[in-house]
Design a protein around this motif. Sequence first.
Motif, PDB file in Angstrom:
ATOM      1  N   ASP A 196       9.177   3.311   7.436  1.00 32.98           N
ATOM      2  CA  ASP A 196       8.740   1.991   7.901  1.00 32.98           C
ATOM      3  C   ASP A 196       9.442   1.691   9.211  1.00 32.98           C
ATOM      4  O   ASP A 196      10.615   2.022   9.386  1.00 32.98           O
ATOM      5  CB  ASP A 196       9.071   0.898   6.882  1.00 32.98           C
ATOM      6  N   THR A 212       0.833  -1.207   0.000  1.00 30.70           N
ATOM      7  CA  THR A 212       0.000   0.000   0.000  1.00 30.70           C
ATOM      8  C   THR A 212       0.868   1.257   0.000  1.00 30.70           C
ATOM      9  O   THR A 212       0.684   2.157  -0.830  1.00 30.70           O
ATOM     10  CB  THR A 212      -0.920   0.012   1.241  1.00 30.70           C
ATOM     11  N   PHE A 268      -0.390 -15.039  -3.796  1.00 30.48           N
ATOM     12  CA  PHE A 268      -1.568 -15.139  -4.677  1.00 30.48           C
ATOM     13  C   PHE A 268      -2.020 -13.712  -4.997  1.00 30.48           C
ATOM     14  O   PHE A 268      -2.405 -12.970  -4.084  1.00 30.48           O
ATOM     15  CB  PHE A 268      -2.717 -15.888  -3.992  1.00 30.48           C
ATOM     16  N   SER A 275       4.076  -7.866   3.383  1.00 35.30           N
ATOM     17  CA  SER A 275       4.252  -7.812   1.928  1.00 35.30           C
ATOM     18  C   SER A 275       5.376  -8.738   1.452  1.00 35.30           C
ATOM     19  O   SER A 275       5.374  -9.145   0.288  1.00 35.30           O
ATOM     20  CB  SER A 275       4.509  -6.367   1.474  1.00 35.30           C
TER      21      SER A 275
END
Length: 439
Positions: free
Chosen positions: A63, A42, A78, A72
């Motif tokens: 971060d 994001t 998937f 992440s």
Amino acid sequence: MNAAPSIADRSGWVALAGTYRAFPQLGGDIRTDWLVIGGGFTGLAAARRLAELHPNDRIVLIDRRRLGQGASGRNSGFAVSVEMPGPGELEKPADRAAYLAHAAIHKAAGAEVKRLVTELGIACDYDAGGYIFAVRERAKFKALEERARVLNDNGTQAKILDADALKARLGIAFYSHGLWIGGGNALLQPARFAKGLIDNLPPQIECHENTEALKIAPNAGGGATVTLAQGSIKAAHAIVGLNAFMPRLGLKQGRVFPISLTASLTRPLTPAEEEEIGKVAPWGMLCPVEGGATVRLTADRRILMRNTAEYEPDGISAQMLEKRRAWHEMGLNHRFPFLPKDAIEFTWSGHMCASRNWSFVFEEVSPGIFAAGCYNGAGLARGTLLGRLIAEHAVGETSLLAENALAREKPSWVPTGPLFTLIAKMRLAHELRQARSEH
Ligand SMILES: Cc1cc2nc3c(=O)[nH]c(=O)nc-3n(C[C@H](O)[C@H](O)[C@H](O)COP(=O)(O)OP(=O)(O)OC[C@H]3O[C@@H](n4cnc5c(N)ncnc54)[C@H](O)[C@@H]3O)c2cc1C
């Protein structure tokens, strides 16, 4: 005395992704036009889009640990373009309209991943050949035929697979019924995808790692002031990409909550093991039953196994991880009985973010503070798209997709505190028990 557990919580994807760029910790007091908090899919997408739209503005991305190495870099890879409809979800016109509105977001999310992989030339084993939902116990795959029909009616390729077809495709005899869904659904190496996004960030973005936002306070005139361990950031606008960590900063408390998942990745299969599965092509397998296992045969011929989902807001300790790895070994043994017990090379945990009504967060939480997150376990593609869209929304650009995301029902209320802990632990433990045949 028992020997201390020695298991390291290390994402196999991250370990195998190569050397990451490192960014300095931020100290001191700074001001910026834009602050993006959280460097997962994001935050990376939001920062990229801001740099494209406002190339001359100051953009800071922080971060608390390393960029791209939280969920992440820890997920199962998937990239969801098509959600499987729930049983009966499409019967009532209102439910059907909601499914189709969400379907447009999913489709665009899958396409956004493909676009970035292609345009940035990210080598992440991207494979758009779809993946399979399957069960061992037929009764557990409710409305299989109806779901296949609805997907095909809506233009998505979907195909029912029986036990023989599954054996031929997967090389193992564990599953009895399955549904392959194409339509843009893809598999990839998630840490390599995230690392590719980091390697290709526009140069004007100022990235800082090991820089934790300890507190976020709205500014009087809009935007936010964020307190760090050694300093602060006063931002005219802030975009929050914290996913499961939003409540820790006081955002969306009582709306979203973390769920802890654990996964293991084996070493590559040996030539003899390849013979056992007939040298089949890579595949990905999800379970339509809550609490069932996710399994992959990766492009580099390893097996991924994920079969736990728990409410452990403080995370998974080394002792707990040791036990979860034993569950992964059990799941592997059920499917690949020829694999030795020590075939697992990496085991790790991670937080996904969930809401009770399966909705995501996409909104301006207070003037000049925007948030996107809570993708209920499907944030690889959705985070990549909604990160871009929240940046566009923050600069005042509109699009049908952003309006669709804004119009979506917000995450519904959940209690907080010990009552929620009790309910969540019981519910997830119940799901794991119900799905035992699918571990
Ligand atoms: C084991 C596992 C398997 C999964 N499998 C899939 C899958 O196959 N497909 C799929 O689509 N999704 C999957 N998910 C979910 C997916 O990983 C997430 O939806 C996705 O990573 C969300 O991206 P994000 O950027 O919003 O959040 P995150 O990836 O969680 O990134 C948030 C970032 O914020 C940082 N941060 C946290 N607190 C602070 C703070 N106070 N200050 C600064 N930084 C902070 C974190 O370090 C982290 O890097 C899985 C998740 C797990 C754990």
